[in-house]
Motif scaffolding. Sequence first.
Motif, PDB file in Angstrom:
ATOM      1  N   ARG A  10      61.577   9.292   2.309  1.00 38.40           N
ATOM      2  CA  ARG A  10      61.281  10.329   3.316  1.00 38.40           C
ATOM      3  C   ARG A  10      60.380   9.777   4.412  1.00 38.40           C
ATOM      4  NH1 ARG A  10      59.828  16.131   0.841  1.00 38.40           N
ATOM      5  NH2 ARG A  10      58.132  14.981  -0.170  1.00 38.40           N
ATOM      6  N   ALA A  11      59.368   9.020   4.048  1.00 34.38           N
ATOM      7  CA  ALA A  11      58.488   8.432   5.058  1.00 34.38           C
ATOM      8  C   ALA A  11      59.259   7.476   5.960  1.00 34.38           C
ATOM      9  CB  ALA A  11      57.328   7.714   4.381  1.00 34.38           C
ATOM     10  N   ASN A  12      60.172   6.703   5.395  1.00 32.73           N
ATOM     11  CA  ASN A  12      60.920   5.720   6.184  1.00 32.73           C
ATOM     12  C   ASN A  12      61.739   6.370   7.284  1.00 32.73           C
ATOM     13  OD1 ASN A  12      59.896   3.662   4.612  1.00 32.73           O
ATOM     14  ND2 ASN A  12      61.790   3.286   3.481  1.00 32.73           N
ATOM     15  N   LEU A  13      62.517   7.386   6.927  1.00 31.03           N
ATOM     16  CA  LEU A  13      63.381   8.012   7.932  1.00 31.03           C
ATOM     17  C   LEU A  13      62.570   8.801   8.953  1.00 31.03           C
ATOM     18  CD1 LEU A  13      66.428   7.509   7.884  1.00 31.03           C
ATOM     19  CD2 LEU A  13      65.470   7.264   5.619  1.00 31.03           C
ATOM     20  N   TRP A  14      61.500   9.451   8.513  1.00 34.93           N
ATOM     21  CA  TRP A  14      60.646  10.187   9.439  1.00 34.93           C
ATOM     22  C   TRP A  14      59.999   9.213  10.433  1.00 34.93           C
ATOM     23  CZ3 TRP A  14      56.025  11.060  11.718  1.00 34.93           C
ATOM     24  CH2 TRP A  14      55.735  12.345  12.175  1.00 34.93           C
ATOM     25  N   ALA A  15      59.531   8.074   9.938  1.00 32.84           N
ATOM     26  CA  ALA A  15      58.885   7.085  10.802  1.00 32.84           C
ATOM     27  C   ALA A  15      59.851   6.578  11.872  1.00 32.84           C
ATOM     28  CB  ALA A  15      58.364   5.919   9.967  1.00 32.84           C
ATOM     29  N   LEU A  16      61.076   6.272  11.484  1.00 32.80           N
ATOM     30  CA  LEU A  16      62.053   5.789  12.458  1.00 32.80           C
ATOM     31  C   LEU A  16      62.342   6.848  13.513  1.00 32.80           C
ATOM     32  CD1 LEU A  16      64.546   3.882  10.121  1.00 32.80           C
ATOM     33  CD2 LEU A  16      62.886   2.881  11.701  1.00 32.80           C
ATOM     34  N   ARG A  17      62.555   8.071  13.089  1.00 31.21           N
ATOM     35  CA  ARG A  17      62.817   9.150  14.045  1.00 31.21           C
ATOM     36  C   ARG A  17      61.644   9.330  15.010  1.00 31.21           C
ATOM     37  NH1 ARG A  17      66.782  13.175  15.826  1.00 31.21           N
ATOM     38  NH2 ARG A  17      65.494  14.282  17.344  1.00 31.21           N
ATOM     39  N   SER A  18      60.426   9.219  14.504  1.00 35.23           N
ATOM     40  CA  SER A  18      59.244   9.434  15.345  1.00 35.23           C
ATOM     41  C   SER A  18      59.112   8.377  16.435  1.00 35.23           C
ATOM     42  CB  SER A  18      57.973   9.457  14.488  1.00 35.23           C
ATOM     43  OG  SER A  18      57.628   8.157  14.038  1.00 35.23           O
ATOM     44  N   LEU A  19      59.709   7.199  16.224  1.00 34.40           N
ATOM     45  CA  LEU A  19      59.655   6.125  17.216  1.00 34.40           C
ATOM     46  C   LEU A  19      60.819   6.182  18.206  1.00 34.40           C
ATOM     47  CD1 LEU A  19      58.530   3.152  14.939  1.00 34.40           C
ATOM     48  CD2 LEU A  19      57.163   4.333  16.670  1.00 34.40           C
ATOM     49  N   GLY A  20      61.664   7.189  18.089  1.00 36.06           N
ATOM     50  CA  GLY A  20      62.757   7.345  19.031  1.00 36.06           C
ATOM     51  C   GLY A  20      64.112   6.898  18.532  1.00 36.06           C
ATOM     52  N   VAL A  21      64.181   6.438  17.273  1.00 36.77           N
ATOM     53  CA  VAL A  21      65.467   6.012  16.705  1.00 36.77           C
ATOM     54  C   VAL A  21      66.410   7.209  16.616  1.00 36.77           C
ATOM     55  CG1 VAL A  21      66.574   5.195  14.588  1.00 36.77           C
ATOM     56  CG2 VAL A  21      64.508   4.066  15.434  1.00 36.77           C
ATOM     57  N   ARG A  22      67.690   6.995  16.939  1.00 35.91           N
ATOM     58  CA  ARG A  22      68.704   8.041  16.824  1.00 35.91           C
ATOM     59  C   ARG A  22      69.922   7.574  16.031  1.00 35.91           C
ATOM     60  NH1 ARG A  22      64.787  10.069  17.847  1.00 35.91           N
ATOM     61  NH2 ARG A  22      64.226  11.579  19.445  1.00 35.91           N
ATOM     62  N   GLN A  23      70.069   6.260  15.835  1.00 34.89           N
ATOM     63  CA  GLN A  23      71.177   5.708  15.052  1.00 34.89           C
ATOM     64  C   GLN A  23      70.614   4.684  14.073  1.00 34.89           C
ATOM     65  OE1 GLN A  23      73.122   4.500  18.744  1.00 34.89           O
ATOM     66  NE2 GLN A  23      74.988   5.567  18.095  1.00 34.89           N
ATOM     67  N   VAL A  24      71.075   4.734  12.824  1.00 33.80           N
ATOM     68  CA  VAL A  24      70.561   3.846  11.783  1.00 33.80           C
ATOM     69  C   VAL A  24      71.705   3.046  11.181  1.00 33.80           C
ATOM     70  CG1 VAL A  24      69.372   3.703   9.568  1.00 33.80           C
ATOM     71  CG2 VAL A  24      68.665   5.427  11.238  1.00 33.80           C
ATOM     72  N   LEU A  25      71.546   1.734  11.172  1.00 33.30           N
ATOM     73  CA  LEU A  25      72.455   0.833  10.472  1.00 33.30           C
ATOM     74  C   LEU A  25      71.749   0.387   9.197  1.00 33.30           C
ATOM     75  CD1 LEU A  25      73.002   0.592  13.651  1.00 33.30           C
ATOM     76  CD2 LEU A  25      74.208  -1.504  13.070  1.00 33.30           C
ATOM     77  N   ALA A  26      72.461   0.462   8.074  1.00 37.20           N
ATOM     78  CA  ALA A  26      71.824   0.233   6.784  1.00 37.20           C
ATOM     79  C   ALA A  26      72.575  -0.813   5.973  1.00 37.20           C
ATOM     80  CB  ALA A  26      71.731   1.540   6.011  1.00 37.20           C
ATOM     81  N   PRO A  27      72.327  -2.108   6.221  1.00 40.10           N
ATOM     82  CA  PRO A  27      72.937  -3.145   5.380  1.00 40.10           C
ATOM     83  C   PRO A  27      72.361  -3.108   3.969  1.00 40.10           C
ATOM     84  CG  PRO A  27      71.334  -4.102   6.889  1.00 40.10           C
ATOM     85  CD  PRO A  27      71.471  -2.662   7.275  1.00 40.10           C
ATOM     86  N   CYS A  28      73.207  -3.381   2.981  1.00 41.94           N
ATOM     87  CA  CYS A  28      72.740  -3.353   1.596  1.00 41.94           C
ATOM     88  C   CYS A  28      73.601  -4.257   0.732  1.00 41.94           C
ATOM     89  CB  CYS A  28      72.763  -1.925   1.041  1.00 41.94           C
ATOM     90  SG  CYS A  28      74.407  -1.166   0.986  1.00 41.94           S
ATOM     91  N   ALA A  29      73.059  -4.636  -0.412  1.00 45.72           N
ATOM     92  CA  ALA A  29      73.807  -5.386  -1.420  1.00 45.72           C
ATOM     93  C   ALA A  29      74.426  -4.401  -2.400  1.00 45.72           C
ATOM     94  CB  ALA A  29      72.880  -6.345  -2.154  1.00 45.72           C
ATOM     95  N   VAL A  30      75.643  -4.677  -2.823  1.00 47.55           N
ATOM     96  CA  VAL A  30      76.332  -3.793  -3.769  1.00 47.55           C
ATOM     97  C   VAL A  30      77.056  -4.626  -4.818  1.00 47.55           C
ATOM     98  CG1 VAL A  30      76.686  -1.992  -2.029  1.00 47.55           C
ATOM     99  CG2 VAL A  30      78.494  -3.673  -2.435  1.00 47.55           C
ATOM    100  N   GLY A  31      77.321  -3.993  -5.946  1.00 50.77           N
ATOM    101  CA  GLY A  31      78.222  -4.572  -6.930  1.00 50.77           C
ATOM    102  C   GLY A  31      79.619  -4.040  -6.703  1.00 50.77           C
ATOM    103  N   GLY A  32      80.615  -4.814  -7.112  1.00 47.21           N
ATOM    104  CA  GLY A  32      81.989  -4.357  -7.045  1.00 47.21           C
ATOM    105  C   GLY A  32      82.409  -3.737  -8.363  1.00 47.21           C
ATOM    106  N   LEU A  33      83.267  -2.718  -8.302  1.00 46.85           N
ATOM    107  CA  LEU A  33      83.658  -2.009  -9.510  1.00 46.85           C
ATOM    108  C   LEU A  33      85.131  -2.160  -9.867  1.00 46.85           C
ATOM    109  CD1 LEU A  33      81.675   1.302  -8.945  1.00 46.85           C
ATOM    110  CD2 LEU A  33      81.242  -0.396 -10.726  1.00 46.85           C
ATOM    111  N   GLY A  34      85.935  -2.666  -8.953  1.00 43.55           N
ATOM    112  CA  GLY A  34      87.360  -2.753  -9.237  1.00 43.55           C
ATOM    113  C   GLY A  34      88.002  -3.943  -8.566  1.00 43.55           C
ATOM    114  N   THR A  35      89.316  -4.049  -8.759  1.00 42.06           N
ATOM    115  CA  THR A  35      90.046  -5.206  -8.241  1.00 42.06           C
ATOM    116  C   THR A  35      90.267  -5.142  -6.732  1.00 42.06           C
ATOM    117  OG1 THR A  35      92.135  -4.087  -8.756  1.00 42.06           O
ATOM    118  CG2 THR A  35      91.229  -5.565 -10.436  1.00 42.06           C
ATOM    119  N   ASP A  36      89.913  -4.019  -6.109  1.00 44.74           N
ATOM    120  CA  ASP A  36      90.111  -3.899  -4.662  1.00 44.74           C
ATOM    121  C   ASP A  36      89.007  -4.570  -3.862  1.00 44.74           C
ATOM    122  OD1 ASP A  36      88.392  -1.929  -5.690  1.00 44.74           O
ATOM    123  OD2 ASP A  36      88.727  -0.601  -3.981  1.00 44.74           O
ATOM    124  N   VAL A  37      87.930  -5.028  -4.536  1.00 46.18           N
ATOM    125  CA  VAL A  37      86.856  -5.755  -3.846  1.00 46.18           C
ATOM    126  C   VAL A  37      86.499  -6.999  -4.651  1.00 46.18           C
ATOM    127  CG1 VAL A  37      85.864  -3.724  -2.699  1.00 46.18           C
ATOM    128  CG2 VAL A  37      85.049  -4.386  -4.980  1.00 46.18           C
TER     129      VAL A  37
END
Length: 256
Positions: free
Chosen positions: A60-87
Motif C-alpha cells: 500500500r505504501a509503495n503504490l501510494w508513494a508512486l501516485r503522490s509523485l505524479g506517476v500514472r502508469q506502472v510497469l511491473a517486471p517480475c520473476a515467475v515460475g512456469g506451470l505448463g508446457t506452453d512456457v
Amino acid sequence: MIGGSGFYSFLDDPVEHVVTTPYGDPSAPVSVGEVAGRRVAFLPRHGPHHEHPPHAIPYRANLWALRSLGVRQVLAPCAVGGLGTDVAPGDVVVPDQLVDRTFRRVGSYVERGAVHLPFADPYCAGVSQALATAAPDVRAGATMVVVEGPRFSTRAESRHYADQGWSLINMTGAPEAALAREMRLCYASIALVTDMDAGAESGAGVGQEEVFARFRENLSRLTGLLSTAIAQLPDPTGCACSSWADDVALTYDVPG
C-alpha cells in the motif's frame, strides 16, 4: 516502474525522493530520472538490499508513494515460475489474467464504506500492449497465480495450479495490481520465466539461486524491453484504470 534492485542503473540522472505515506514507509526512496526521453520513477519492490520478503512488502505504501509523485502508469517486471508446457525458462510473458492465492496481506485501501473495485481485467490494456510489442519474442496473454510465499510450492500445489490452466506462478503480483487500480493507476506486468515450478518437471524442484541467477542473466534484455515499452506508452488520459472511480465516492485518499 516497480522492480528488482538491479534496475537502479536503468535511469539516467536519478534523484531520490523520500516519501512518507499514510501506510508507512515504502520499500525504499523512489528514484526519479529519465528513460527514452520520459520521466520515470523507480521503486525496488523488495527494498535496496532485498530486505522485504514477498509477504511483507509494504504494497500500500509503495503504490501510494508512486501516485503522490505524479506517476500514472506502472510497469511491473517480475520473476515467475512456469506451470505448463506452453512456457519455458527464458520466456518473457505479458499476463492478461491474475489469480490471487495470498492470504496474509492487506489487499485494499478501503477500510470503511462501500467501494467495490471492478477488476475483471486486472491489467491495463494500453500498458500491456506497449510491453507486448516491445520485442518480437515477448508473449502476450497468460494467467498468473500469485501465492503467499516465501516458500515455493509443493509438487501437489504446483500440479493443481497447472491443472487449472494457469501458466505462471509468482509471489508479488497481488495485491500490487489491485492496489494500483484503487490508486487509479494504469498497471501491467511483464514476467520472466526463471524456472519450471515444482510439479512441472522431475527433479529437486525450484530453488532460490536458480531464480536469482536466471533473472540476473536476463537483466539487460529486460531493461531493453522496458525502454522500448516506455517510449511507446499511450496517453493514460481517460483510461478505464482511472475513470472507474469518476462517479464513486472513494473512502480513501488518492494523492495528486
